[in-house]
Design a protein around this motif. Structure first.
Motif, short mmCIF file in Angstrom:
data_model
loop_
_atom_site.label_atom_id
_atom_site.label_comp_id
_atom_site.label_asym_id
_atom_site.label_seq_id
_atom_site.Cartn_x
_atom_site.Cartn_y
_atom_site.Cartn_z
N LEU A 45 0.83 -1.21 0.00
CA LEU A 45 0.00 0.00 0.00
C LEU A 45 0.86 1.25 0.00
O LEU A 45 0.58 2.22 -0.70
CB LEU A 45 -0.96 0.00 1.19
CG LEU A 45 -2.06 -1.05 1.13
CD1 LEU A 45 -2.87 -1.04 2.42
CD2 LEU A 45 -2.96 -0.82 -0.07
N PHE A 46 1.91 1.23 0.77
CA PHE A 46 2.83 2.38 0.80
C PHE A 46 3.45 2.60 -0.58
O PHE A 46 3.50 3.72 -1.08
CB PHE A 46 3.93 2.15 1.85
CG PHE A 46 4.79 3.35 2.06
CD1 PHE A 46 4.39 4.36 2.92
CD2 PHE A 46 6.01 3.47 1.42
CE1 PHE A 46 5.19 5.48 3.11
CE2 PHE A 46 6.81 4.59 1.60
CZ PHE A 46 6.40 5.59 2.45
N ALA A 47 3.90 1.52 -1.22
CA ALA A 47 4.49 1.62 -2.55
C ALA A 47 3.48 2.12 -3.58
O ALA A 47 3.85 2.79 -4.54
CB ALA A 47 5.06 0.26 -2.97
N ALA A 48 2.21 1.81 -3.36
CA ALA A 48 1.16 2.24 -4.27
C ALA A 48 0.68 3.67 -3.98
O ALA A 48 -0.22 4.16 -4.65
CB ALA A 48 -0.02 1.27 -4.21
N GLY A 49 1.25 4.30 -2.96
CA GLY A 49 0.89 5.68 -2.63
C GLY A 49 -0.24 5.84 -1.65
O GLY A 49 -0.70 6.94 -1.38
N ARG A 50 -0.69 4.74 -1.08
CA ARG A 50 -1.80 4.81 -0.11
C ARG A 50 -1.22 4.92 1.29
O ARG A 50 -0.58 3.99 1.78
CB ARG A 50 -2.67 3.57 -0.24
CG ARG A 50 -3.82 3.56 0.72
CD ARG A 50 -5.12 3.40 0.01
NE ARG A 50 -6.21 3.49 0.93
CZ ARG A 50 -7.28 2.74 0.87
NH1 ARG A 50 -7.40 1.83 -0.06
NH2 ARG A 50 -8.25 2.91 1.73
N ARG A 51 -1.43 6.05 1.91
CA ARG A 51 -0.84 6.28 3.24
C ARG A 51 -1.88 6.22 4.36
O ARG A 51 -1.56 5.92 5.48
CB ARG A 51 -0.16 7.65 3.28
CG ARG A 51 0.88 7.88 2.20
CD ARG A 51 2.07 6.94 2.34
NE ARG A 51 3.19 7.36 1.52
CZ ARG A 51 3.45 6.87 0.32
NH1 ARG A 51 2.66 5.95 -0.20
NH2 ARG A 51 4.48 7.27 -0.37
N GLU A 52 -3.12 6.55 4.06
CA GLU A 52 -4.16 6.62 5.08
C GLU A 52 -5.02 5.37 5.04
O GLU A 52 -5.53 4.99 4.00
CB GLU A 52 -5.04 7.85 4.83
CG GLU A 52 -6.08 8.08 5.89
CD GLU A 52 -6.90 9.33 5.60
OE1 GLU A 52 -8.11 9.29 5.88
OE2 GLU A 52 -6.35 10.31 5.10
N LEU A 53 -5.16 4.71 6.19
CA LEU A 53 -5.98 3.50 6.28
C LEU A 53 -7.24 3.70 7.11
O LEU A 53 -8.19 2.95 6.98
CB LEU A 53 -5.16 2.35 6.88
CG LEU A 53 -3.95 1.90 6.05
CD1 LEU A 53 -3.19 0.80 6.78
CD2 LEU A 53 -4.39 1.44 4.68
N ARG A 54 -7.22 4.69 7.98
CA ARG A 54 -8.37 4.98 8.81
C ARG A 54 -8.20 6.36 9.40
O ARG A 54 -7.19 7.02 9.17
CB ARG A 54 -8.53 3.94 9.93
CG ARG A 54 -7.40 3.94 10.93
CD ARG A 54 -7.57 2.83 11.96
NE ARG A 54 -6.52 2.90 12.98
CZ ARG A 54 -6.60 3.55 14.11
NH1 ARG A 54 -7.71 4.22 14.42
NH2 ARG A 54 -5.61 3.56 14.97
#
Length: 108
Positions: A45-54
């Motif tokens: 997820l980090f590599a895909a640019g997704r930083r926020e999970l909740r």
């Protein structure tokens, strides 16, 4: 030291020594994420640019990856019927992951 005694700089990057798993795709909140088999969901997820999970239940601040070793509980996600830490779940092709807000929106 004289200039002739210096050796060529040593490459400190680990990319040549890293053995990555096969390229796979998995789902997060219904969206396809490309990753490498065996890496953690959090790393993918980090590599895909997704930083926020909740979001923080106290003040609504974004929450995501923090310790990356299973201690902080910040990367909690749903995998099937279980809440698990994204940093502890290995990626596999076809894996389906839901973030807490996505799951709550769908199932209440």
């Amino acid at each position: 030291m004289t200039k002739s005694s210096y050796s060529a700089p040593v490459a400190l990057r680990a990319d040549q020594a890293v053995q990555r798993g096969p390229a796979v795709q998995f789902l997060v909140d219904g969206c396809t994420v490309r990753a490498f088999g065996g890496e953690s969901v959090a790393a993918a997820l980090f590599a895909a640019g997704r930083r926020e999970l909740r979001c923080s239940p106290r003040d609504g601040a974004p929450r995501g990856l923090f310790c990356l070793m299973g201690s902080c509980q910040e990367c909690l996600v749903w995998v099937g019927a279980r809440k698990l830490l994204a940093c502890q779940v290995p990626v596999a092709g076809g894996l389906e992951v839901e973030t807490l807000p996505f799951r709550e929106e769908r199932h209440g």
